[in-house]
Enzyme design. Structure first.
Site, PDB file in Angstrom:
ATOM      1  N   GLU A  29       2.660 -38.071 -16.282  1.00 59.31           N
ATOM      2  CA  GLU A  29       3.152 -39.337 -15.737  1.00 59.31           C
ATOM      3  C   GLU A  29       1.989 -40.289 -15.516  1.00 59.31           C
ATOM      4  O   GLU A  29       0.844 -39.873 -15.296  1.00 59.31           O
ATOM      5  CB  GLU A  29       3.884 -39.091 -14.413  1.00 59.31           C
ATOM      6  CG  GLU A  29       4.525 -40.336 -13.810  1.00 59.31           C
ATOM      7  CD  GLU A  29       5.473 -40.023 -12.669  1.00 59.31           C
ATOM      8  OE1 GLU A  29       6.173 -40.945 -12.220  1.00 59.31           O
ATOM      9  OE2 GLU A  29       5.528 -38.849 -12.242  1.00 59.31           O
ATOM     10  N   GLU A 177      15.612 -39.020 -11.895  1.00 54.78           N
ATOM     11  CA  GLU A 177      15.943 -39.015 -10.468  1.00 54.78           C
ATOM     12  C   GLU A 177      16.782 -40.233 -10.067  1.00 54.78           C
ATOM     13  O   GLU A 177      16.435 -41.005  -9.175  1.00 54.78           O
ATOM     14  CB  GLU A 177      14.675 -38.916  -9.616  1.00 54.78           C
ATOM     15  CG  GLU A 177      13.957 -37.593  -9.807  1.00 54.78           C
ATOM     16  CD  GLU A 177      12.809 -37.348  -8.836  1.00 54.78           C
ATOM     17  OE1 GLU A 177      12.507 -38.233  -8.003  1.00 54.78           O
ATOM     18  OE2 GLU A 177      12.206 -36.253  -8.910  1.00 54.78           O
ATOM     19  N   GLU A 308      10.990 -30.889 -13.740  1.00 51.61           N
ATOM     20  CA  GLU A 308       9.950 -31.052 -12.726  1.00 51.61           C
ATOM     21  C   GLU A 308       9.997 -29.844 -11.802  1.00 51.61           C
ATOM     22  O   GLU A 308      11.008 -29.603 -11.146  1.00 51.61           O
ATOM     23  CB  GLU A 308      10.123 -32.348 -11.918  1.00 51.61           C
ATOM     24  CG  GLU A 308       9.800 -33.607 -12.716  1.00 51.61           C
ATOM     25  CD  GLU A 308       9.772 -34.870 -11.864  1.00 51.61           C
ATOM     26  OE1 GLU A 308       9.454 -34.786 -10.650  1.00 51.61           O
ATOM     27  OE2 GLU A 308      10.063 -35.948 -12.420  1.00 51.61           O
TER      28      GLU A 308
END
Length: 509
Positions: A29, A177, A308
């Site tokens: 990320e 998310e 994740e």
């Protein structure tokens, strides 16, 4: 006090599901020094690089047979506009990374750089698109830019930026998310959006997207059910609609509170055990979400992706709290080994997993020193390397003939010996973890259904669970040959010292 003894049978001629290599996936990320200063140092750096991509990082990850890499986020994905990261670097607009440190970045690492990184790694790209602040057209155009050949507006733009042929992009995330940083949506809101975005993420030519809907946080089983309902009706006649092919799941191992997660290297025995209890909870989560999915999809045609996972500690003292830089000890390695045993047991539904994250962030494989440029391989890295023989191997069921030693940890019970096994190319690989902080154990394996040949064993351990690697001590936790293995016929007995991870590779005819 004598060592605990665990007896188990492996029927090496009975095939189970295939352990997808993609459960050994990674995550990068735009966060802290994961991209800039980690993967990417720029073309003018004194560190050897290819187009700005750090080559020693590439070499280290290729040694893991890295199967895929998820990018650009994470929370960053839903504020990332891909058009800002293409074209001449000096013309790319800068942006503010509001999620991670509120820093400005120049967008010098964008689509072409990421795809070049994947090509250097030999890894499949897993791109997370922007649902939270983007548009359906923006995401659709990105897919076209990457994967279409022939002549179209996006193809012409890609060619103008120096890439003639399309890339192969197998994995595509429909946001991230959505229940939180990806839009703060309800399950029903996001399920409708995933259906819409999935419709317009087209397959171009022979590139087939495996679309992954942004799934649940931890034990939110109702979120999983809402996404499954969008794909079709309950029951055995389930024929899922093609809006998306998998659902994701996020779960981090945090033994403390969200405000005070605990220190990465300074912890006592109670904290050590609480951490492993939290890691073991992954099995319950995968079982729960799989059960919900089984109600709709008993044929297991829809995949589960844990994209994740990993430990999350307080940042190292003196570092930017928004950069999530943490050290990585033998305790983290055992968290990883325990996760992989769990992943192997769920190989019938779990198609991918991505540890957070690859370089300099959270439970990283690699730490790079910003001053000296030194590269350090973490204890977690070594678990990935020791376990790489499980990739695309056939899972073997482990039948226990004895009780497994356990320890009471508050209201929970932690089994302190964990193991899993697989077979591929005439070799059986057994992974064994002794989670007991102080006591050793022995495991006796009866390999039935085959003739046992050469046995090779390796061990990862150290004097204490707090031990970690640094530029001054890069091999404080590193694998070595393990000699405490005996073979009698089809029986292989393995000694497991306290807080250790061991692999045993057996040639089987």
């Amino acid at each position: 006090m004598s060592d605990a003894v665990v007896s188990a049978v492996l029927n090496v001629d009975v095939k189970g599901p295939v352990i997808s290599r993609h459960v050994y996936g990674h995550f990068a990320e735009h966060l802290g020094r994961c991209i800039y200063g980690g993967f990417y140092v720029g073309e003018d750096s004194d560190i050897p690089n290819a187009g700005g991509i750090r080559l020693d990082v590439v070499e280290a990850l290729r040694a893991l047979n890295i199967p895929n890499l998820r990018w650009p986020g994470g929370c960053f994905a839903d504020e990332y506009h891909w058009m800002d990261g293409i074209g001449p670097k000096e013309q790319r607009p800068s942006m503010v990374n509001t999620h991670w440190g509120n820093v400005e970045e120049n967008n010098h690492f964008g689509t072409h750089e990421f795809m070049a990184l994947c090509e250097l790694l030999g890894a499949d790209p897993y791109i997370s698109g922007n649902v939270g602040s983007g548009t359906v057209k923006e995401m659709s155009d990105w897919v076209e830019y990457l994967t279409r050949e022939g002549d179209s507006p996006m193809v012409r733009l890609r060619k103008a930026n120096g890439r003639q042929e399309p890339w192969r992009v197998p994995f595509w995330g429909l946001g991230n998310e959505a229940w939180g940083c990806g839009g703060n949506m309800t399950a029903q809101q996001y399920a409708a959006e995933a259906r819409r975005y999935g419709t317009y993420c087209r397959d171009h030519g022979d590139n087939r997207l495996y679309r992954i809907a942004a799934g649940a946080n931890s034990d939110d089983y109702s979120w999983t059910e809402a996404l499954m309902k969008q794909l079709g009706d309950l029951g055995c006649a389930y024929r899922p609609q093609p809006f998306y092919q998998a659902l994701s799941l996020h779960y981090y191992t945090i033994p403390g509170t969200w405000q005070d997660k605990g220190a990465a290297t300074v912890f006592d025995t109670d904290e050590y055990y609480r951490t492993l209890v939290k890691a073991a909870h992954t099995d319950e989560l995968l079982t729960g979400h799989s059960n919900v999915m089984d109600c709709y999809d008993p044929g297991k045609s829809v995949g589960l992706v844990m994209d994740e996972w990993g430990t999350w500690w307080n940042v190292e003292p003196g570092t930017n709290p928004g950069f999530l830089y943490q050290q990585n000890t033998l305790r983290d390695a055992l968290v990883a080994s325990l996760h992989f045993d769990i992943f192997h047991r769920h190989a019938d539904r779990l198609v991918m997993a991505n540890i957070a994250q690859t370089v300099n962030v959270l439970q990283a494989m690699i730490l790079t020193d910003p001053d000296s440029g030194a590269l350090v391989l973490t204890p977690t890295y070594h678990v990935f390397e020791m376990n790489k023989g499980h990739q695309d191997a056939t899972a073997l069921r482990v039948d226990l003939l004895s009780d497994v030693p356990a320890r009471e940890v508050g209201p929970d019970t932690l089994k302190t010996v964990s193991l899993s096994a697989s077979r591929k190319d005439g070799k059986v690989l057994v992974s064994l973890s002794n989670l007991d902080a102080d006591g050793a154990a022995d495991v006796e394996l009866d390999l039935r259904g085959g003739i046992v040949g050469e046995v090779v064993s390796r061990i990862l351990t150290a004097g204490a669970p707090q031990t970690h690697n640094t530029p001054d001590a890069p091999a404080a936790v590193a694998p070595r040959s393990h000699e405490q293995v005996t073979v009698t016929g089809t029986r292989v007995r393995v000694h497991l010292p306290a807080h250790s991870f061991v692999t045993v590779q057996v040639d089987v005819a």
